[in-house]
Design an enzyme around this catalytic site. Structure first.
Site, PDB file in Angstrom:
ATOM      1  CG  ASP A 174      -1.575   0.816   7.148  1.00 14.59           C
ATOM      2  OD1 ASP A 174      -2.249   1.612   7.013  1.00 14.59           O
ATOM      3  OD2 ASP A 174      -0.364   1.065   7.164  1.00 14.59           O
ATOM      4  CE  LYS A 207      -0.210   2.106   3.397  1.00 15.60           C
ATOM      5  NZ  LYS A 207      -0.137   2.894   4.674  1.00 15.60           N
TER       6      LYS A 207
END
Ligand code: ATP
Length: 298
Positions: A136, A12
């Site tokens: 996350d 990410k």
């Protein structure tokens, strides 16, 4: 016995990241434009006498301290079963770089075990466990591109965005930890970023992206943690200058760094820049946004 399951676990990047004042529980509220990219770890799940995690990268813990291990134990406990699986992680995502490597492995384990054990839990139910593993992990469960808010649990998926040609670079020097970066940010500033204003800035970035105005999108990249990362690793100043010099439309440090992202106007420019940075000693790769959800591959 179910067949071994192979899963992709995409990295990410944060194209925008605003950090508010820490809450009483110590967590920092965020507003972020987060995107999964084509760089990925590969995670394999197979039946075994007991829980075991094996990772191809030196220095990544294989036991309790591995986020994938904790994900398996957490889901097993919540589902009332034994975590009798072996999890192999083929690491391609640079470790401790601000790319959510551990988080995406954990998300892949939740998605994979949900299937391996035929639990059929919904994504929101898995997301509750995901948040317990890290800020996350809920994003990594759903992938794609999303506006991320709260402490990572409020996700608004953004669809139909055009592909981007990005270069990702990581300096060889040892990074500072994410926790240390947040501590340093709190120490250096009087108050956190106004998150309402940050939402407007992220909205402008998304609008530019939708309009295909990549120059405006690049200009809209920002990261509140970037000054901390640059001070901790001055090598980033040279890297960022070099990326701009090569014609990048926007450059931003991802998460707490030191991974740095450059938006290039076309794929050849991205490949040339990645080659140049690799020759200069950086880990570097040309990558794209990954719009497919994370999960299984055969
Ligand atoms: P974060 O922002 O969550 O600190 P990051 O994306 O910057 O993470 P990671 O690659 O997740 O970086 O690594 C952070 C730390 O987590 C490392 O010190 C590493 O040893 C540990 N870790 C635990 N599990 C994993 C995993 N599956 N893959 C990589 N690192 C892991």
């Amino acid at each position: 016995m179910p067949q071994p399951l192979r899963l992709s676990a995409p990295a990410k990047v944060n194209l925008c990241l605003a950090v508010g004042d820490p809450r009483p529980d110590g967590y920092h509220p965020l507003v972020s434009l987060a995107a999964a990219i084509t760089l990925e770890d590969r995670v394999t799940i197979e039946a075994a006498p007991r829980l075991q995690v094996l990772c191809s990268a030196a220095g990544v813990p294989e036991g309790e301290a591995n986020l994938a291990y904790r994900a398996a134990r957490l889901l097993a406990a919540a589902a009332g079963r034994e975590p009798a699986v072996r999890i192999r992680i083929e690491k391609r995502i640079p470790v401790a770089a601000g790319l959510a490597g551990g988080s995406t492995d954990a998300a892949a384990v939740l998605l994979g075990l949900n299937r391996f054990w035929a639990l059929n839990w919904s994504l929101p139910r898995l997301a509750e466990l995901a948040l317990r593993l890290g800020a996350d992990v809920p994003f990594c469960l759903q992938g794609g591109v999303a506006l991320m808010e709260g402490v990572g649990e409020r996700l608004t998926p953004l669809q139909g965005l055009s592909p981007l040609h990005l270069v990702l670079a990581v300096p060889p020097e040892a990074p500072i930890s994410t926790a240390a970066a947040y501590r340093e940010l709190d120490r250096q500033r009087v108050r956190g970023t106004d998150l309402d204003q940050a939402r407007v800035r992220v909205g402008a970035a998304v609008e530019a992206w939708r309009a295909g105005d990549l120059a405006a999108l690049g200009r809209a990249f920002f990261n509140d943690l970037e000054p901390v990362a640059r001070r901790a690793q001055p090598v980033l100043n040279g890297l960022i200058g070099r990326m701009h010099g090569a014609g990048a439309l926007g450059v931003v440090v991802s998460g707490s760094g030191p991974a740095t992202v450059a938006l290039c106007p076309e794929p050849t420019r991205a490949q040339d820049l990645a080659r140049e940075l690799a020759a200069a000693g950086f880990w570097a790769e040309a990558v794209q946004i990954r719009s497919l959800p994370p999960g299984r591959f055969d």
